[in-house]
Design an enzyme around this catalytic site. Structure first.
Site, PDB file in Angstrom:
ATOM      1  N   LEU A   1       0.893  -1.165   0.000  1.00 43.59           N
ATOM      2  CA  LEU A   1       0.000   0.000   0.000  1.00 43.59           C
ATOM      3  C   LEU A   1       0.922   1.203   0.000  1.00 43.59           C
ATOM      4  CD1 LEU A   1      -3.144   0.734   2.138  1.00 43.59           C
ATOM      5  CD2 LEU A   1      -1.302   2.396   2.031  1.00 43.59           C
TER       6      LEU A   1
ATOM      7  N   VAL B   1       1.318   5.671  -1.127  1.00 42.01           N
ATOM      8  CA  VAL B   1       0.770   6.933  -1.626  1.00 42.01           C
ATOM      9  C   VAL B   1       1.930   7.725  -2.245  1.00 42.01           C
ATOM     10  CG1 VAL B   1      -0.325   9.110  -0.928  1.00 42.01           C
ATOM     11  CG2 VAL B   1      -1.073   6.953   0.114  1.00 42.01           C
TER      12      VAL B   1
ATOM     13  N   GLY C   1      -0.004  12.544   3.427  1.00 42.58           N
ATOM     14  CA  GLY C   1      -0.441  13.429   4.502  1.00 42.58           C
ATOM     15  C   GLY C   1      -1.770  14.111   4.237  1.00 42.58           C
TER      16      GLY C   1
ATOM     17  N   GLY D   1      -4.715  12.135   3.766  1.00 43.26           N
ATOM     18  CA  GLY D   1      -5.806  11.185   4.035  1.00 43.26           C
ATOM     19  C   GLY D   1      -5.959  10.085   3.002  1.00 43.26           C
TER      20      GLY D   1
ATOM     21  N   GLY E   1      -3.810   7.631   2.268  1.00 43.88           N
ATOM     22  CA  GLY E   1      -3.387   6.336   2.824  1.00 43.88           C
ATOM     23  C   GLY E   1      -4.533   5.695   3.595  1.00 43.88           C
TER      24      GLY E   1
ATOM     25  N   ASP F   1       2.507  -6.918   5.317  1.00 40.16           N
ATOM     26  CA  ASP F   1       3.973  -6.884   5.432  1.00 40.16           C
ATOM     27  C   ASP F   1       4.387  -5.430   5.352  1.00 40.16           C
ATOM     28  OD1 ASP F   1       5.335  -9.394   5.419  1.00 40.16           O
ATOM     29  OD2 ASP F   1       4.496  -9.768   3.420  1.00 40.16           O
TER      30      ASP F   1
ATOM     31  N   TYR G   1       0.054   1.293  10.275  1.00 39.19           N
ATOM     32  CA  TYR G   1      -0.939   0.217  10.419  1.00 39.19           C
ATOM     33  C   TYR G   1      -1.379   0.053  11.877  1.00 39.19           C
ATOM     34  CZ  TYR G   1       0.236  -0.881   5.632  1.00 39.19           C
ATOM     35  OH  TYR G   1       0.426  -0.793   4.280  1.00 39.19           O
TER      36      TYR G   1
HETATM   37  C1  LIG Z   1       2.464   5.122   5.034  1.00 44.61           C
HETATM   38  C2  LIG Z   1       1.594   5.849   3.973  1.00 44.61           C
HETATM   39  C3  LIG Z   1       0.840   4.816   3.174  1.00 44.61           C
HETATM   40  C4  LIG Z   1       0.607   6.794   4.690  1.00 44.61           C
HETATM   41  O1  LIG Z   1      -0.198   7.438   3.710  1.00 44.61           O
HETATM   42  P1  LIG Z   1      -0.641   8.961   3.866  1.00 44.61           P
HETATM   43  O2  LIG Z   1      -1.558   9.306   2.765  1.00 44.61           O
HETATM   44  O3  LIG Z   1       0.575   9.805   4.015  1.00 44.61           O
HETATM   45  O4  LIG Z   1      -1.395   8.917   5.268  1.00 44.61           O
HETATM   46  P2  LIG Z   1      -2.752   9.667   5.649  1.00 44.61           P
HETATM   47  O5  LIG Z   1      -2.642  11.108   5.290  1.00 44.61           O
HETATM   48  O6  LIG Z   1      -3.908   8.924   5.115  1.00 44.61           O
HETATM   49  O7  LIG Z   1      -2.722   9.527   7.213  1.00 44.61           O
HETATM   50  C5  LIG Z   1      -3.801   8.963   7.904  1.00 44.61           C
HETATM   51  C6  LIG Z   1      -3.439   8.965   9.389  1.00 44.61           C
HETATM   52  O8  LIG Z   1      -2.292   8.132   9.601  1.00 44.61           O
HETATM   53  C7  LIG Z   1      -1.284   8.877  10.262  1.00 44.61           C
HETATM   54  N1  LIG Z   1       0.012   8.423   9.725  1.00 44.61           N
HETATM   55  C8  LIG Z   1       0.484   8.593   8.480  1.00 44.61           C
HETATM   56  N2  LIG Z   1       1.705   8.011   8.372  1.00 44.61           N
HETATM   57  C9  LIG Z   1       1.969   7.495   9.609  1.00 44.61           C
HETATM   58  C10 LIG Z   1       3.067   6.780  10.165  1.00 44.61           C
HETATM   59  N3  LIG Z   1       4.134   6.470   9.443  1.00 44.61           N
HETATM   60  N4  LIG Z   1       3.007   6.413  11.473  1.00 44.61           N
HETATM   61  C11 LIG Z   1       1.929   6.689  12.244  1.00 44.61           C
HETATM   62  N5  LIG Z   1       0.845   7.361  11.771  1.00 44.61           N
HETATM   63  C12 LIG Z   1       0.882   7.755  10.476  1.00 44.61           C
HETATM   64  C13 LIG Z   1      -1.575  10.340   9.922  1.00 44.61           C
HETATM   65  O9  LIG Z   1      -1.045  11.216  10.890  1.00 44.61           O
HETATM   66  C14 LIG Z   1      -3.089  10.343   9.922  1.00 44.61           C
HETATM   67  O10 LIG Z   1      -3.575  10.374  11.246  1.00 44.61           O
HETATM   68  P3  LIG Z   1      -4.510  11.570  11.760  1.00 44.61           P
HETATM   69  O11 LIG Z   1      -5.705  11.540  10.843  1.00 44.61           O
HETATM   70  O12 LIG Z   1      -4.825  11.180  13.158  1.00 44.61           O
HETATM   71  O13 LIG Z   1      -3.686  12.774  11.602  1.00 44.61           O
HETATM   72  C15 LIG Z   1       2.483   6.733   3.053  1.00 44.61           C
HETATM   73  O14 LIG Z   1       3.209   7.644   3.829  1.00 44.61           O
HETATM   74  C16 LIG Z   1       3.427   5.953   2.158  1.00 44.61           C
HETATM   75  O15 LIG Z   1       3.048   5.556   1.065  1.00 44.61           O
HETATM   76  N6  LIG Z   1       4.693   5.771   2.589  1.00 44.61           N
HETATM   77  C17 LIG Z   1       5.707   5.113   1.796  1.00 44.61           C
HETATM   78  C18 LIG Z   1       5.362   3.693   1.441  1.00 44.61           C
HETATM   79  C19 LIG Z   1       5.067   2.830   2.628  1.00 44.61           C
HETATM   80  O16 LIG Z   1       5.792   2.858   3.618  1.00 44.61           O
HETATM   81  N7  LIG Z   1       3.985   2.040   2.509  1.00 44.61           N
HETATM   82  C20 LIG Z   1       3.530   1.116   3.530  1.00 44.61           C
HETATM   83  C21 LIG Z   1       4.320  -0.159   3.469  1.00 44.61           C
HETATM   84  S1  LIG Z   1       3.503  -1.476   2.651  1.00 44.61           S
END
Ligand SMILES: CC(C)(COP(=O)(O)OP(=O)(O)OC[C@H]1O[C@@H](n2cnc3c(N)ncnc32)[C@H](O)[C@@H]1OP(=O)(O)O)[C@@H](O)C(=O)NCCC(=O)NCCS
Length: 180
Positions: free
Chosen positions: A104, A106, A112, A114, A116, A142, A152
């Site tokens: 998964l 973004v 940041g 929403g 994800g 994973d 997660y």
């Molecule tokens: C991890 C990832 C999927 C999060 O997506 P995102 O669009 O940035 O996250 P969102 O904006 O939907 O955040 C939703 C909530 O999760 C929280 N959040 C986001 N990343 C977080 C992290 N690494 N640790 C803890 N909380 C996190 C946000 O603060 C938010 O919480 P809130 O609504 O209480 O403020 C994204 O940063 C990403 O793609 N990272 C690189 C790839 C990766 O690591 N993928 C997962 C491995 S399979």
């Protein structure tokens, strides 16, 4: 300014070359392997693309390079059998049938906002739907690193006994999400 996406099945056509979530292995999988997995049925990938008719809003928000084919995020699901040592503490048989969310991510530019959470909720809804037709014990993920695992964990996924990067959302908990 609200930026909106459509969630669409992987069709092989959107431009995958410029997808960058900050994790090289996830970028590479989308660019080089997702298509093959889709063809063979090994996994199903869902893409987040700009919502139809909202490109002007994306451009006005500073995303000048976004077009109809830009991938803003994705997740992939497949069937799996998860061994006991990859599950959190609890009463489990030797292994449990599950849905695996292998990936998964973004796009860096759209993190940041929403998306994800939106992708994760869609994956949970798909797993719940599947569980109505095929027995599954939960959703397994994973995580690629500690940062992803923390994401997660925020949604109730529990780490396995042996590896904090392998996380589990039980059927009971995923059904609670999907029933609102
Ligand atoms: C991890 C990832 C999927 C999060 O997506 P995102 O669009 O940035 O996250 P969102 O904006 O939907 O955040 C939703 C909530 O999760 C929280 N959040 C986001 N990343 C977080 C992290 N690494 N640790 C803890 N909380 C996190 C946000 O603060 C938010 O919480 P809130 O609504 O209480 O403020 C994204 O940063 C990403 O793609 N990272 C690189 C790839 C990766 O690591 N993928 C997962 C491995 S399979």
């Amino acid at each position: 300014m609200t930026l909106e996406v459509d969630l669409v099945p992987f069709a092989g056509t959107p431009s995958r070359a410029d997808f960058d979530c900050g994790n090289a292995s996830l970028n590479d999988w989308l660019r080089s392997h997702a298509s093959q997995h889709e063809k063979s049925g090994m996994s199903r990938t869902t893409l987040a693309v700009p919502k139809k008719g909202t490109l002007a809003t994306w451009h006005a928000a500073g995303f000048e390079d976004v077009d109809d084919t830009t991938i803003l995020g994705f997740f992939s699901l497949s069937a799996a059998q998860i061994p006991l040592d990859q599950l959190p503490q609890g009463k489990h048989p030797k292994s449990v049938p599950a849905i695996r969310m292998g990936r998964l991510a973004v796009h860096r530019l759209a993190q940041g906002r929403g998306f994800g959470e939106l992708l994760l909720m869609e994956a949970i809804a798909r797993a719940a739907e599947t569980s109505a037709a095929i027995g599954v014990g939960g959703l397994f993920v994973d995580a690629k690193d500690e940062k992803a695992a923390a994401f997660y964990a925020k949604y109730g996924f529990q780490p396995s006994l042996d590896d904090p990067l392998k996380l589990w959302l039980s059927l009971k908990n995923l059904l609670q999400y999907s029933s609102g």
